[in-house]
Design a protein around this motif. Structure first.
Motif, PDB file in Angstrom:
ATOM      1  N   LYS A  81      38.568  25.341  38.225  1.00  0.00           N
ATOM      2  CA  LYS A  81      36.992  25.178  38.709  1.00  0.00           C
ATOM      3  C   LYS A  81      36.095  25.948  38.261  1.00  0.00           C
ATOM      4  CE  LYS A  81      38.711  24.247  43.491  1.00  0.00           C
ATOM      5  NZ  LYS A  81      38.921  24.657  44.755  1.00  0.00           N
TER       6      LYS A  81
ATOM      7  N   LYS B  11      46.177  27.582  38.894  1.00  0.00           N
ATOM      8  CA  LYS B  11      45.633  26.515  38.165  1.00  0.00           C
ATOM      9  C   LYS B  11      44.252  25.955  38.467  1.00  0.00           C
ATOM     10  CE  LYS B  11      48.325  22.977  37.601  1.00  0.00           C
ATOM     11  NZ  LYS B  11      49.418  22.033  37.083  1.00  0.00           N
ATOM     12  N   GLU B  12      44.436  25.591  39.926  1.00  0.00           N
ATOM     13  CA  GLU B  12      43.174  25.346  40.430  1.00  0.00           C
ATOM     14  C   GLU B  12      41.961  25.980  40.227  1.00  0.00           C
ATOM     15  OE1 GLU B  12      43.043  21.832  41.743  1.00  0.00           O
ATOM     16  OE2 GLU B  12      44.973  21.749  40.830  1.00  0.00           O
ATOM     17  N   GLU B  13      42.195  27.283  40.396  1.00  0.00           N
ATOM     18  CA  GLU B  13      41.068  28.097  40.415  1.00  0.00           C
ATOM     19  C   GLU B  13      40.410  28.302  39.002  1.00  0.00           C
ATOM     20  OE1 GLU B  13      43.115  29.118  44.033  1.00  0.00           O
ATOM     21  OE2 GLU B  13      43.826  28.920  42.093  1.00  0.00           O
TER      22      GLU B  13
END
Length: 149
Positions: free
Chosen positions: A28, A23-25
């Motif tokens: 970003k 999710k974070e990648e």
């Protein structure tokens, strides 16, 4: 003066690469794409909505995978523990011929109190106070001794 690159790199936190896009990648990458888009040719709204929908679907699938994994883990409980609440209860079952393993004809219902639970080949075995052992699928009725019907 020259900086030794090995000293600089050794102070960096170690990160293990992953083949999965989390999710974070994803966020970003999406933010970098929005920041670096050509101002004369901005990203199409439909494309942006499509990417957000993809992200939402990905997140829902990850949540569903977690729920399924939890369900599988719950199913791995030992049959002994799963049926331990039956100790002290009375169970009724059809009388079985000890030699053949078949139900005695005419069918006769036997009631006995559960004294222990054991396991045989992954299945729960109910050990009764009349020295009989039956499987859980043979039980017709479970009751609490001493309660009037």
């Amino acid at each position: 003066m020259k900086i030794d690159p090995s000293y600089y790199l050794s102070n960096q936190p170690k990160r293990t690469p992953s083949s999965e896009l989390g999710k974070e990648e994803f966020l970003k990458l999406l933010m970098a794409q929005i920041k670096n888009q050509d101002p004369l040719n901005p990203m199409d709204d439909k494309e942006f909505i499509s990417q957000m929908t993809t992200f939402s679907s990905l997140e829902q699938m990850m949540n569903m995978n977690s729920s399924i994994q939890q369900l599988v883990n719950n199913q791995l409980v030992s049959p002994v523990i799963q049926y331990s609440h039956m100790i002290g209860k009375e169970v009724s079952y059809y009388k079985i011929d000890e030699k053949t393993g078949e139900i005695v004809e005419p069918k006769e219902v036997v009631t006995a109190q559960v004294k222990a639970i054991s396991e045989r080949e992954g299945f729960a075995v109910i050990e009764l106070d009349n020295n009989q052992k039956i499987y859980t699928d043979e039980i017709l009725r479970v009751s609490t001794p001493g309660l009037s019907e």
